[in-house]
Design a protein around this motif. Structure first.
Motif, PDB file in Angstrom:
ATOM      1  N   ALA A 253       0.827  -1.211   0.000  1.00  0.00           N
ATOM      2  CA  ALA A 253       0.000   0.000   0.000  1.00  0.00           C
ATOM      3  C   ALA A 253       0.859   1.259   0.000  1.00  0.00           C
ATOM      4  O   ALA A 253       0.483   2.278  -0.598  1.00  0.00           O
ATOM      5  CB  ALA A 253      -0.928  -0.009   1.209  1.00  0.00           C
ATOM      6  N   ALA A 254       2.018   1.201   0.647  1.00  0.00           N
ATOM      7  CA  ALA A 254       2.880   2.372   0.728  1.00  0.00           C
ATOM      8  C   ALA A 254       3.491   2.740  -0.620  1.00  0.00           C
ATOM      9  O   ALA A 254       3.765   3.908  -0.879  1.00  0.00           O
ATOM     10  CB  ALA A 254       3.981   2.134   1.759  1.00  0.00           C
ATOM     11  N   ARG A 255       3.684   1.745  -1.484  1.00  0.00           N
ATOM     12  CA  ARG A 255       4.349   2.026  -2.760  1.00  0.00           C
ATOM     13  C   ARG A 255       3.398   2.042  -3.948  1.00  0.00           C
ATOM     14  O   ARG A 255       3.824   2.301  -5.081  1.00  0.00           O
ATOM     15  CB  ARG A 255       5.445   0.990  -3.020  1.00  0.00           C
ATOM     16  N   THR A 256       2.113   1.787  -3.708  1.00  0.00           N
ATOM     17  CA  THR A 256       1.165   1.650  -4.809  1.00  0.00           C
ATOM     18  C   THR A 256      -0.015   2.590  -4.613  1.00  0.00           C
ATOM     19  O   THR A 256      -0.569   2.684  -3.514  1.00  0.00           O
ATOM     20  CB  THR A 256       0.650   0.191  -4.900  1.00  0.00           C
ATOM     21  N   SER A 257      -0.407   3.270  -5.677  1.00  0.00           N
ATOM     22  CA  SER A 257      -1.530   4.194  -5.615  1.00  0.00           C
ATOM     23  C   SER A 257      -2.789   3.498  -5.113  1.00  0.00           C
ATOM     24  O   SER A 257      -3.063   2.340  -5.448  1.00  0.00           O
ATOM     25  CB  SER A 257      -1.791   4.787  -6.998  1.00  0.00           C
ATOM     26  N   GLY A 258      -3.581   4.220  -4.340  1.00  0.00           N
ATOM     27  CA  GLY A 258      -4.807   3.647  -3.792  1.00  0.00           C
ATOM     28  C   GLY A 258      -5.954   3.600  -4.773  1.00  0.00           C
ATOM     29  O   GLY A 258      -6.903   2.836  -4.580  1.00  0.00           O
ATOM     30  N   PHE A 259      -5.880   4.388  -5.852  1.00  0.00           N
ATOM     31  CA  PHE A 259      -6.993   4.374  -6.802  1.00  0.00           C
ATOM     32  C   PHE A 259      -6.538   4.762  -8.203  1.00  0.00           C
ATOM     33  O   PHE A 259      -6.502   3.908  -9.105  1.00  0.00           O
ATOM     34  CB  PHE A 259      -8.123   5.308  -6.343  1.00  0.00           C
ATOM     35  N   PHE A 260      -6.183   6.017  -8.423  1.00  0.00           N
ATOM     36  CA  PHE A 260      -5.786   6.449  -9.757  1.00  0.00           C
ATOM     37  C   PHE A 260      -4.404   5.882 -10.099  1.00  0.00           C
ATOM     38  O   PHE A 260      -3.477   6.001  -9.304  1.00  0.00           O
ATOM     39  CB  PHE A 260      -5.778   7.982  -9.847  1.00  0.00           C
ATOM     40  N   PRO A 261      -4.254   5.273 -11.262  1.00  0.00           N
ATOM     41  CA  PRO A 261      -2.982   4.627 -11.611  1.00  0.00           C
ATOM     42  C   PRO A 261      -1.820   5.616 -11.690  1.00  0.00           C
ATOM     43  O   PRO A 261      -1.984   6.749 -12.144  1.00  0.00           O
ATOM     44  CB  PRO A 261      -3.265   4.008 -12.983  1.00  0.00           C
ATOM     45  N   ARG A 262      -0.678   5.150 -11.255  1.00  0.00           N
ATOM     46  CA  ARG A 262       0.558   5.901 -11.418  1.00  0.00           C
ATOM     47  C   ARG A 262       1.708   4.896 -11.439  1.00  0.00           C
ATOM     48  O   ARG A 262       1.555   3.755 -10.970  1.00  0.00           O
ATOM     49  CB  ARG A 262       0.752   6.914 -10.303  1.00  0.00           C
ATOM     50  N   PRO A 263       2.843   5.271 -11.968  1.00  0.00           N
ATOM     51  CA  PRO A 263       3.977   4.329 -12.035  1.00  0.00           C
ATOM     52  C   PRO A 263       4.293   3.759 -10.660  1.00  0.00           C
ATOM     53  O   PRO A 263       4.242   4.482  -9.665  1.00  0.00           O
ATOM     54  CB  PRO A 263       5.121   5.187 -12.570  1.00  0.00           C
ATOM     55  N   PRO A 264       4.600   2.473 -10.565  1.00  0.00           N
ATOM     56  CA  PRO A 264       4.840   1.837  -9.263  1.00  0.00           C
ATOM     57  C   PRO A 264       6.076   2.384  -8.583  1.00  0.00           C
ATOM     58  O   PRO A 264       7.025   2.851  -9.204  1.00  0.00           O
ATOM     59  CB  PRO A 264       5.036   0.362  -9.634  1.00  0.00           C
ATOM     60  N   GLY A 265       6.015   2.331  -7.255  1.00  0.00           N
ATOM     61  CA  GLY A 265       7.172   2.673  -6.461  1.00  0.00           C
ATOM     62  C   GLY A 265       7.369   4.140  -6.218  1.00  0.00           C
ATOM     63  O   GLY A 265       8.421   4.533  -5.706  1.00  0.00           O
ATOM     64  N   ARG A 266       6.365   4.969  -6.560  1.00  0.00           N
ATOM     65  CA  ARG A 266       6.512   6.408  -6.327  1.00  0.00           C
ATOM     66  C   ARG A 266       5.598   6.875  -5.198  1.00  0.00           C
ATOM     67  O   ARG A 266       4.534   7.396  -5.419  1.00  0.00           O
ATOM     68  CB  ARG A 266       6.176   7.186  -7.605  1.00  0.00           C
TER      69      ARG A 266
END
Length: 267
Positions: A253-266
Motif C-alpha cells: 500500500a505504501a508504494r502503490t496508488s490507492g486508486f488512480f494509476p501511477r507508475p509503481p514505487g513512487r
C-alpha cells in the motif's frame, strides 16, 4: 440542446425499475433454492444490461438510433463480462463471507432479511446508477465529441477491469502465490484496477448525456454515486479493511496508488 422528451423519459424510469426488479427478484428466488446468496453479485451486471435493453426498446422513436445502439451495446458488454467473470470466480465456492457475516446478524428470517438489505437495495442502486444509460438514449441529435470521449473513457475502464481481473485470476491460480499479495501488472500501478475501471466506465457513459445539458444535470448523480461506492462504500474501503492485516500489504500500500494509476514505487 432542446427537445429532450421528458415525458417519455419519465415513463421509461418506471420500465427501467421493473427491469432491474425482475432481475434481482429472479436471482433471489434462485439463491433461496440453492441456499447461496453470493449469486446476487452476478445479477449486478445482468440488471444493468436488462435496464439498457429495456430502455432501448422503450425509447424507439426518440433520440438518435446510433447513440441508442452504442450506449446499449457498451452497457451490455460491460455488464455481461462482469457477470461472467463473477460467476467463474465463485464457481465451486460456498457462501460469500460478507453475506454469511451479515446474515448471521439477521433479525428473523435470513432470506427475508437478504431480500430487503441486499437484493432490493441492489435493484434500487442499479436503477439510480443507470440514469445516464437511460437518459442518453433519449438525447436528440447526432452523436459528436462527447460520444467519442465517452467511448474512449469507457474503453479505458473496460480494459482496466478485464486485464486486472485476468491478471489476478492467474496469480491466484498459481499455488506458489498462496498467501502473497498481488503486486504485478496493473496491480503495481493501482491497488484497485477493477474499481478504477468501473469509475471510467460510468463517467464515460455519463458523457453520452452531455449533448443535452439538462439530461446531464439529472444523470450526473450516477457517476458520483458510483465513485462514492467504489472509494468510500462497499468497494475500496471495505476490501482494504479486510486486507490490511495480511503480511506484506502495508508495504504494498505504501508504494502503490490507492486508486488512480501511477507508475509503481513512487510514494
Amino acid at each position: 440542446m432542446n427537445g429532450f422528451p421528458w415525458g417519455a423519459f419519465a415513463l421509461n424510469l418506471g420500465w427501467a425499475a421493473c427491469a432491474a426488479l425482475a432481475v434481482v427478484l429472479g436471482t433471489f428466488a434462485l439463491a433461496v433454492r440453492r441456499g447461496v446468496h453470493r449469486i446476487v453479485d452476478i445479477a449486478w451486471g445482468v440488471a444493468f444490461t436488462a435496464v439498457a435493453a429495456t430502455t432501448s426498446v422503450a425509447s424507439a422513436g426518440h433520440g438518435d438510433p446510433a447513440r441508442r445502439a452504442l450506449v446499449t451495446a457498451l452497457t451490455a458488454l460491460w455488464g455481461l463480462r462482469l457477470a461472467v467473470h463473477i460467476a467463474r470466480r465463485g464457481r465451486g465456492h460456498g457462501e460469500d463471507p460478507r453475506y454469511e457475516k451479515m446474515l448471521a446478524r439477521a433479525p428473523g428470517n435470513r432470506n427475508a432479511y437478504a431480500l430487503r438489505m441486499v437484493y432490493l437495495l441492489q435493484g434500487a442502486l442499479v436503477w439510480l446508477v443507470s440514469l445516464p444509460v437511460q437518459a442518453a438514449q433519449y438525447v436528440p441529435g447526432a452523436m459528436g465529441p462527447f460520444a467519442v470521449a465517452g467511448t474512449a473513457l469507457w474503453a479505458v475502464g473496460l480494459a482496466f477491469e478485464a486485464v486486472g481481473d485476468a491478471q489476478l485470476a492467474r496469480f491466484k491460480g498459481d499455488p506458489a502465490n498462496r498467501g502473497r499479495i498481488m503486486d504485478r501488472g496493473l496491480w503495481s500501478w493501482t491497488r484497485h484496477p477493477n474499481y478504477f475501471g468501473d469509475f471510467c466506465v460510468w463517467w464515460g457513459l455519463f458523457l453520452f448525456t452531455c449533448d443535452a445539458p439538462a439530461a446531464a444535470a439529472v444523470s450526473v448523480v450516477s457517476p458520483v454515486v458510483m465513485t462514492l461506492l467504489l472509494t468510500r462504500g462497499s468497494g475500496k474501503r471495505l476490501l482494504e479493511q479486510h486486507m490490511r492485516d495480511r503480511p506484506g500489504y502495508a508495504a504494498y500500500a505504501a508504494r502503490t496508488s490507492g486508486f488512480f494509476p501511477r507508475p509503481p514505487g513512487r510514494g
